[in-house]
Write a protein that holds these residues in place. Structure first.
Motif, PDB file in Angstrom:
ATOM      1  N   PHE A   8       0.806  -1.208   0.000  1.00  0.00           N
ATOM      2  CA  PHE A   8       0.000   0.000   0.000  1.00  0.00           C
ATOM      3  C   PHE A   8       0.852   1.278   0.000  1.00  0.00           C
ATOM      4  N   LEU A  16      -9.561   7.926   3.935  1.00  0.00           N
ATOM      5  CA  LEU A  16      -8.106   7.797   3.785  1.00  0.00           C
ATOM      6  C   LEU A  16      -7.408   7.643   5.127  1.00  0.00           C
ATOM      7  N   MET A  23      -7.387   4.135  -5.592  1.00  0.00           N
ATOM      8  CA  MET A  23      -8.641   4.238  -4.844  1.00  0.00           C
ATOM      9  C   MET A  23      -9.805   4.362  -5.807  1.00  0.00           C
ATOM     10  N   THR A  35      -0.974   3.176  -4.032  1.00  0.00           N
ATOM     11  CA  THR A  35      -2.334   2.668  -3.887  1.00  0.00           C
ATOM     12  C   THR A  35      -3.249   3.359  -4.887  1.00  0.00           C
ATOM     13  N   PHE A  85      -9.377   0.279  -1.841  1.00  0.00           N
ATOM     14  CA  PHE A  85      -7.963   0.625  -1.954  1.00  0.00           C
ATOM     15  C   PHE A  85      -7.215  -0.603  -2.482  1.00  0.00           C
TER      16      PHE A  85
END
Length: 274
Positions: A220, A273, A225, A223, A248
């Motif tokens: 990650f 987040l 989204m 990443t 994610f």
């Protein structure tokens, strides 16, 4: 006297066809039509005659017989071994198979010669069926004759540019082309409208992968989204409301992490987040 004139007309048609076999299929058809009109005019001088379905069928069978004589080497063997008994009972001729080559494709068809229409037909076991004569015992058409390609093209166009199996099935209702499904496939592959509509769309080449996808890194660290479609949940007052899920995806390990989100506004995005 009438039989003599008919034989002379057939002989003239055979002579003209033999000279026209080197022509394209369209020219061959025009030659047959012109000669057929000429024979009709000779038989009925001064009489305006329109071809009936029975006359068209007789002309087709006469053309099939000529094609068999010109392009079927086994024609004279099968015709010579036919007796009045098996020509009327539609039974295959056993003695003819002994004089046909072992590698001939006609051996498996049990062919016989019918003296009623002077053509070789496929033997079968459908004599008691309610189908038509051409469907029960189809006429054999040599695959090397120009008529075979014309019949396949006619069936293909009549069935609105049908596929391989449908065109082959429609042909078997009346004739039996010796080449089988390979002959049908060869003609369909030359059909320009089918080539144009069945052409495959060329796929564009994929671009290079980004560096984040191929460089070694922690999970990650890089990443992606995205949001998935809404889910219906109940709040504290038992009312249905829309809820979303933030997805994610790790670029390196392809690991997935989900976070619930109430709305799609910019205030809830930073909360996901965290």
């Amino acid at each position: 006297m009438e039989d003599k004139s008919q034989n002379e007309s057939v002989h003239e048609l055979q002579t003209d066809l033999s000279a026209s076999l080197s022509l394209p299929p369209t020219s061959l058809i025009s030659t047959v039509k012109k000669k057929k009109q000429h024979i009709t005019a000779k038989r009925q001088i001064g009489v305006c005659h329109q071809f009936s379905p029975s006359n068209i069928r007789s002309a087709r069978i006469a053309l099939y017989s000529i094609m068999q004589q010109l392009f079927l080497p086994e024609f004279r063997f099968i015709k010579g071994s036919t007796t009045p008994e098996n020509s009327t009972s539609n039974l295959p001729v056993e003695s003819s198979s002994k004089r046909i080559k072992k590698n001939s494709h006609l051996l498996s068809l049990s062919p016989f010669f019918g003296k009623d229409d002077d053509v070789i037909r496929v033997g079968g076991r459908l004599a008691n069926s309610p189908f038509s004569v051409d469907k029960k015992i189809p006429i054999i058409i040599p695959k090397t004759s120009p008529l075979a390609e014309l019949l396949i093209r006619e069936s293909h166009l009549r069935n609105l540019h049908s596929g391989l199996q449908m065109t082959f099935f429609a042909l078997r209702q009346t004739v039996w082309i010796t080449g089988g499904i390979a002959s049908v496939q060869r003609v369909i592959h030359k059909c320009k409208p089918c080539i144009r509509f069945d052409a495959r769309i060329r796929q564009p080449l994929m671009g290079d992968l980004p560096a984040e996808r191929i460089v070694e890194s922690f999970a990650f660290q890089f990443t992606e989204m995205d949001y998935c479609e809404p889910f219906y949940t109940k709040d504290s007052s038992q009312k249905l409301q829309k809820s979303y899920a933030a997805i994610f995806i790790c670029f390196t390990t392809k690991a997935i992490h989900l976070e619930p989100v109430e709305n799609l506004n910019k205030e809830d995005c930073p909360d996901a987040l965290k």
